[in-house]
Scaffold this motif. Sequence first.
Motif, PDB file in Angstrom:
ATOM      1  N   PHE A 388       0.818  -1.202   0.000  1.00 41.15           N
ATOM      2  CA  PHE A 388       0.000   0.000   0.000  1.00 41.15           C
ATOM      3  C   PHE A 388       0.858   1.261   0.000  1.00 41.15           C
ATOM      4  N   ILE A 389       1.891   1.295   0.847  1.00 41.73           N
ATOM      5  CA  ILE A 389       2.776   2.462   0.899  1.00 41.73           C
ATOM      6  C   ILE A 389       3.473   2.661  -0.446  1.00 41.73           C
ATOM      7  N   ALA A 390       3.893   1.562  -1.088  1.00 44.57           N
ATOM      8  CA  ALA A 390       4.577   1.661  -2.382  1.00 44.57           C
ATOM      9  C   ALA A 390       3.676   2.306  -3.428  1.00 44.57           C
ATOM     10  N   GLU A 391       2.429   1.845  -3.505  1.00 47.52           N
ATOM     11  CA  GLU A 391       1.523   2.401  -4.509  1.00 47.52           C
ATOM     12  C   GLU A 391       1.120   3.830  -4.138  1.00 47.52           C
ATOM     13  N   THR A 392       0.947   4.098  -2.851  1.00 46.30           N
ATOM     14  CA  THR A 392       0.609   5.446  -2.423  1.00 46.30           C
ATOM     15  C   THR A 392       1.737   6.408  -2.758  1.00 46.30           C
ATOM     16  N   ALA A 393       3.003   5.962  -2.595  1.00 43.73           N
ATOM     17  CA  ALA A 393       4.142   6.807  -2.947  1.00 43.73           C
ATOM     18  C   ALA A 393       4.145   7.121  -4.435  1.00 43.73           C
ATOM     19  N   SER A 394       3.811   6.136  -5.270  1.00 46.08           N
ATOM     20  CA  SER A 394       3.748   6.386  -6.714  1.00 46.08           C
ATOM     21  C   SER A 394       2.662   7.392  -7.046  1.00 46.08           C
ATOM     22  N   ILE A 395       1.504   7.239  -6.426  1.00 42.85           N
ATOM     23  CA  ILE A 395       0.408   8.175  -6.659  1.00 42.85           C
ATOM     24  C   ILE A 395       0.774   9.564  -6.135  1.00 42.85           C
ATOM     25  N   GLY A 396       1.565   9.598  -5.062  1.00 41.79           N
ATOM     26  CA  GLY A 396       2.002  10.886  -4.526  1.00 41.79           C
ATOM     27  C   GLY A 396       2.890  11.671  -5.464  1.00 41.79           C
ATOM     28  N   GLN A 397       3.435  11.015  -6.503  1.00 42.16           N
ATOM     29  CA  GLN A 397       4.267  11.704  -7.485  1.00 42.16           C
ATOM     30  C   GLN A 397       3.432  12.402  -8.553  1.00 42.16           C
ATOM     31  N   LEU A 398       2.124  12.133  -8.607  1.00 44.64           N
ATOM     32  CA  LEU A 398       1.277  12.735  -9.644  1.00 44.64           C
ATOM     33  C   LEU A 398       1.186  14.241  -9.423  1.00 44.64           C
ATOM     34  N   ARG A 399       1.379  14.994 -10.478  1.00 44.07           N
ATOM     35  CA  ARG A 399       1.296  16.443 -10.409  1.00 44.07           C
ATOM     36  C   ARG A 399       0.507  16.954 -11.605  1.00 44.07           C
ATOM     37  N   HIS A 400      -0.696  17.447 -11.352  1.00 46.56           N
ATOM     38  CA  HIS A 400      -1.529  17.976 -12.431  1.00 46.56           C
ATOM     39  C   HIS A 400      -2.513  18.964 -11.830  1.00 46.56           C
ATOM     40  N   ARG A 401      -2.880  19.952 -12.630  1.00 49.16           N
ATOM     41  CA  ARG A 401      -3.784  21.004 -12.164  1.00 49.16           C
ATOM     42  C   ARG A 401      -5.120  20.437 -11.684  1.00 49.16           C
ATOM     43  N   HIS A 402      -5.540  19.317 -12.245  1.00 50.26           N
ATOM     44  CA  HIS A 402      -6.857  18.774 -11.910  1.00 50.26           C
ATOM     45  C   HIS A 402      -6.778  17.426 -11.186  1.00 50.26           C
ATOM     46  N   ILE A 403      -5.698  17.241 -10.431  1.00 47.86           N
ATOM     47  CA  ILE A 403      -5.527  16.067  -9.570  1.00 47.86           C
ATOM     48  C   ILE A 403      -5.289  16.566  -8.142  1.00 47.86           C
ATOM     49  N   VAL A 404      -6.049  16.062  -7.178  1.00 47.05           N
ATOM     50  CA  VAL A 404      -5.797  16.417  -5.782  1.00 47.05           C
ATOM     51  C   VAL A 404      -4.436  15.859  -5.381  1.00 47.05           C
ATOM     52  N   ARG A 405      -3.588  16.710  -4.843  1.00 48.85           N
ATOM     53  CA  ARG A 405      -2.220  16.303  -4.543  1.00 48.85           C
ATOM     54  C   ARG A 405      -2.123  15.617  -3.177  1.00 48.85           C
TER      55      ARG A 405
END
Length: 669
Positions: A388-405
């Motif tokens: 879970f932490i591994a996938e959450t870390a990958s999702i935490g790298q997403l950066r976009h104007r219309h994605i909740v960070r």
Amino acid sequence: MRSPLFQQILLCVLVFPVLATSIDDDDFIFHGFRDATTNLSLNSGAEIMQGGLLKLTNNSMRQKGHAFFRLPLRFHANTTISSFSTTFVFAMVPTYPKLGGHGIAFTVSPSKDLPWSLPIQYFGLFNVTDVGSPSNHLFAVELDTIQNTEFGDIDDNHVGVDVNDLRSVDASTVGYYSSSDGFKNLSLVSGEPMQCWIEFDGARKRLNVTLAPLRAPKPRVPLLSSHVDLSDVVLDSAYVGFSSSTGRTTSDHYILGWSFRMNGEAREIDLSKLPALPRRGPKEKPKALTIGLPVILSFVVVAAITGVGFAAHRKVKFAEVFEDWELEYGMHRFAYKELYSATRGFQDRELLGVGGFGRVYKGMLRASNAAIAVKRVPHDSRQDVREFIAETASIGQLRHRHIVRLLGYCRREGELLLVYDYMPNGSLDKLLFDESKTMTLGWKQRLRIIKDVASGLLYLHEECGQVVLHRDIKPSNILLDGEMRARLGDFGLARLYDHGTEPQTTTHVIGTFGYLAPELTKTRKANTATDVFAFGVFVLEVVCGRRPIAPIDESEMGLLLVEWVLLHWMRGTVVETVDANLHGDYAAEEVELVLKLGLLCSHPKADERPKMRQVMRLLDGEMPLPDVSVNRMNASARCKGYDELMVSPDNGPTQYSIDTESLLSGSCC
């Protein structure tokens, strides 16, 4: 014939600079800058001090300083961007304790002069009119000590990755990952020297930024690891160096040593050869220490005895769980004490809502005065927390104007805490369906929200490093920021896989009933087409103001929303499905196009659904809506899949995930 004395003098003149620095066009190292005047281009406030320190700015207000390597470097090999690596030792000594201004930026620039640039928040890199322009062709990693809200700074002590703009594409509070103690904070304005490593992999388009105290070894886990494509940003011929600026508050900004290499790892700086920082002057001993020392000591003893019990209580209260493997993922870890303080002890009055798997609280980080949303997710130690932490870390790298960070996390015994950007206008679901809502969304707002979500999905499917399947697109997972712009949130059911590969089949059908594509009942395999199906249902929901499985009226009780809209399309009355709350205040042509697009996206056959790039082009008017026959979208194909879901023993009535892959389920803000 030259005399031996002349030869010795000539040898000393030629060799002595090499002892201090080693210079090549694309591989150089400076241990101090005493003999580097011919190898550096300095302008504005930058100067080399007598001891060999490179001083970018002094304590003058609104000053800028530049120091670049004298020659331009070639950054493109054939058609690809070259890799590069640099490390440098720096120090920021503020005029007044803890008040920096503004910071230092390592820079790759088409020019070494930047005469048009401004100091203060522009870092000596940009000005009011050109900041954000693609024509800048400028890349920088900023070490920023002032929080500028106009550029979306996360706090007043951060590292930011800047591409043609000072609104960073990625940023993190300053600190480093210790192999023994986990994440440890650093203060840029401590006045102490630190070392920074910046490594760019041109082939993978991966940028790593790492910091550490001067004598500490280089951490194994970088502070930032970002996907950054510099192919069209950095010109073939560009300069490398540093830019710095001050504002109303000032600092002395120093570079003590610098190493750089193109297409290889920068050579290690020998810390023993670096110049010393200027002494900050001896402090006079307070008279209280000489006159009242015995009294002070007695108070200290009493306080220490009294504080033992209190400290033990606080240690238990703020205890966290940490394991070494967490360092592998490099995700920012918040201290529980920090989140406890930000949410006022998780008081009920800070409660934003209760999601499927956790309670969400509003918080305010005291260090940066930034609003956050903290989700408390109970977890069982038997669950695969590491995955879970591994996938959450990958999702935490997403950066976009219309994605909740996702900003970071914290682990305690029995729970995870996930920290997000705070969305002041809450979820779209509440604005569409809450009976106590105080406002009604107009047509232009709804259309903009649909476009925002489409843009975010396009990024997830095609534009980030991996394909990201959201798998739970619905209004309760769409959050609205302060400008009423939509952001796609809650990635608790998300799955990632590499471009060009196939996603794995799952044991259970994952998602929310009403948004699940019919083929999921057979294939158990989510893909971008199943996300598009859910997006199509979402579009109809936003336009019609109706739930996807709510009864329409007495004569059409058994129809789902998509079937009801399809039925009206067949009758030629599709515009009559529009939310009555709009009171006819819309363009019929626009509404008809969006409704038909929603039906096309929720087509019962996956290969008939458009890709998200086509959806964006349709919404932007760049291509016409395909001529789709109503007969090819018959309702029976839809119902068959839903019927199977409704009788499946694995599934509950609404959401179908019950294991670790759903830990983030529910509204995140």
